[in-house]
Motif scaffolding. Structure first.
Motif, short mmCIF file in Angstrom:
data_model
loop_
_atom_site.label_atom_id
_atom_site.label_comp_id
_atom_site.label_asym_id
_atom_site.label_seq_id
_atom_site.Cartn_x
_atom_site.Cartn_y
_atom_site.Cartn_z
N GLU A 166 -9.71 13.03 -29.15
CA GLU A 166 -10.81 12.09 -29.30
C GLU A 166 -10.30 10.73 -29.76
N GLN A 167 -9.33 10.74 -30.71
CA GLN A 167 -8.78 9.49 -31.21
C GLN A 167 -7.99 8.77 -30.12
N MET A 168 -7.20 9.54 -29.35
CA MET A 168 -6.43 8.94 -28.27
C MET A 168 -7.36 8.36 -27.19
N PHE A 169 -8.45 9.08 -26.91
CA PHE A 169 -9.42 8.60 -25.93
C PHE A 169 -9.98 7.25 -26.36
N ARG A 170 -10.32 7.16 -27.64
CA ARG A 170 -10.85 5.91 -28.19
C ARG A 170 -9.80 4.80 -28.15
N ASP A 171 -8.56 5.14 -28.48
CA ASP A 171 -7.47 4.15 -28.48
C ASP A 171 -7.22 3.61 -27.07
N ILE A 172 -7.25 4.51 -26.09
CA ILE A 172 -7.04 4.10 -24.70
C ILE A 172 -8.15 3.15 -24.26
N ALA A 173 -9.39 3.51 -24.59
CA ALA A 173 -10.52 2.66 -24.23
C ALA A 173 -10.41 1.29 -24.89
N THR A 174 -9.93 1.25 -26.13
CA THR A 174 -9.78 -0.01 -26.85
C THR A 174 -8.75 -0.91 -26.17
N LYS A 193 -15.49 -13.33 -16.17
CA LYS A 193 -14.34 -13.38 -17.08
C LYS A 193 -14.72 -12.96 -18.51
N ARG A 194 -15.82 -12.25 -18.64
CA ARG A 194 -16.23 -11.74 -19.95
C ARG A 194 -15.52 -10.41 -20.22
N PRO A 195 -15.12 -10.17 -21.47
CA PRO A 195 -14.49 -8.89 -21.80
C PRO A 195 -15.51 -7.76 -21.82
N TYR A 196 -15.05 -6.55 -21.55
CA TYR A 196 -15.89 -5.37 -21.64
C TYR A 196 -15.90 -4.85 -23.08
N THR A 197 -16.96 -4.15 -23.45
CA THR A 197 -16.99 -3.51 -24.76
C THR A 197 -16.26 -2.18 -24.68
N ILE A 223 -16.29 0.97 -21.72
CA ILE A 223 -15.07 1.55 -21.14
C ILE A 223 -15.01 3.04 -21.41
N GLU A 224 -15.40 3.46 -22.61
CA GLU A 224 -15.44 4.90 -22.91
C GLU A 224 -16.38 5.62 -21.96
N ARG A 225 -17.54 5.02 -21.71
CA ARG A 225 -18.52 5.62 -20.80
C ARG A 225 -17.94 5.72 -19.39
N ALA A 226 -17.25 4.65 -18.96
CA ALA A 226 -16.66 4.65 -17.63
C ALA A 226 -15.56 5.70 -17.51
N MET A 227 -14.77 5.88 -18.57
CA MET A 227 -13.72 6.90 -18.56
C MET A 227 -14.30 8.29 -18.44
N LEU A 247 -10.24 2.90 -12.76
CA LEU A 247 -11.53 2.22 -12.91
C LEU A 247 -11.75 1.18 -11.83
N LYS A 248 -10.66 0.56 -11.33
CA LYS A 248 -10.78 -0.45 -10.28
C LYS A 248 -11.41 0.15 -9.02
N GLU A 249 -11.28 1.46 -8.84
CA GLU A 249 -11.85 2.11 -7.67
C GLU A 249 -13.35 2.36 -7.83
N LYS A 250 -13.85 2.26 -9.07
CA LYS A 250 -15.23 2.62 -9.35
C LYS A 250 -16.09 1.45 -9.85
N MET A 251 -15.46 0.41 -10.38
CA MET A 251 -16.22 -0.68 -10.97
C MET A 251 -15.46 -1.99 -10.82
N LYS A 252 -16.15 -3.09 -11.08
CA LYS A 252 -15.52 -4.40 -10.99
C LYS A 252 -14.82 -4.71 -12.31
N ILE A 253 -13.51 -4.63 -12.27
CA ILE A 253 -12.71 -4.84 -13.48
C ILE A 253 -11.34 -5.36 -13.07
N GLU A 254 -10.78 -6.26 -13.86
CA GLU A 254 -9.45 -6.77 -13.58
C GLU A 254 -8.75 -7.11 -14.88
#
Length: 213
Positions: free
Chosen positions: A68-76, A88-92, A96-100, A124-131
């Motif tokens: 759970e902690q690693m999942f959160r760290d990856i999302a961060t 060009k706005r950052p994601y929360t 990202i956790e929801r998308a993962m 995520l690039k295959e599923k949503m608009k992110i760069e």
């Protein structure tokens, strides 16, 4: 390898748990996904009812907490490195956790969170608009070396915002964050220390605190 706190008198390596002969059992409880490290030969026995002692099946009781902690760290890390292409706005981190979870990403305890964050971005690039967020740099190069060096820099540059040919070649551009070291080393090597590199913006984000949720 997992760690947990022990008394100060314990040996230095006593807090290490090495997961060997491991079978990862996935389960879902209360809407959350867990991956539990078990002994391979005990899992079948538990499922068939032969093995009654759960402690004999589990390799460690804290694996789900670490995951759970690693999942959160990856999302961060992903949220810190990425933006929406249009605004060009950052994601929360929450988004990202929801998308993962939507792509059913499984945390790997034998890989670093940074490595996994890069893998998550690709998926995520295959599923949503992110760069990846871009870094804005200014190069100041000797004219003679600069013309030749510019061609070598092209594959590493995302966008050239301005070029100025005077006594020196000045370029303002956007690059992927991960290319900074390679560009810095290339400029130092090709100009023999005569060129300079200046970071104008660490991340090319729109001004303001608004984030994409």
């Amino acid at each position: 390898m997992l760690t947990f706190p022990l008394p100060a008198s314990a040996p230095p390596d006593a807090c290490a748990i090495r997961l060997t002969n491991v079978a990862v059992v996935r389960m879902k409880r209360a809407g959350k996904r867990f991956e539990i490290a078990c002994y391979k030969n005990k899992v079948v026995g538990w499922r068939s009812g032969v093995e009654k002692d759960l402690d004999e099946v589990l390799q460690t009781h804290s694996v789900h907490t670490q995951l759970e902690q690693m999942f959160r760290d990856i999302a961060t890390i992903v949220a810190d490195k990425c933006v929406t292409p249009e605004t060009k706005r950052p994601y929360t981190v929450i988004l990202i956790e929801r998308a993962m979870k939507d792509i059913h990403y499984s945390v790997k305890t034998n890989r670093s969170t940074k490595q996994q964050a890069l893998e998550v971005i690709k998926q995520l690039k295959e599923k949503m608009k992110i760069e990846r967020a871009h870094m804005r740099l200014r190069f100041i190069l000797p004219v003679n070396e600069g013309k030749k060096l510019k061609e070598k820099l092209k594959p590493l540059i995302k966008v050239i915002e301005s070029k100025d040919y005077g006594q020196q070649l000045e370029i303002v551009c956007l690059i992927d964050l991960g290319c900074f070291r390679e560009i810095d080393e290339l400029i130092k090597k090709e100009t023999k220390g005569k060129g300079s590199l200046e970071v104008l913006n660490l991340k090319d984000l729109e001004e303001g605190d608004e984030k994409f949720e």
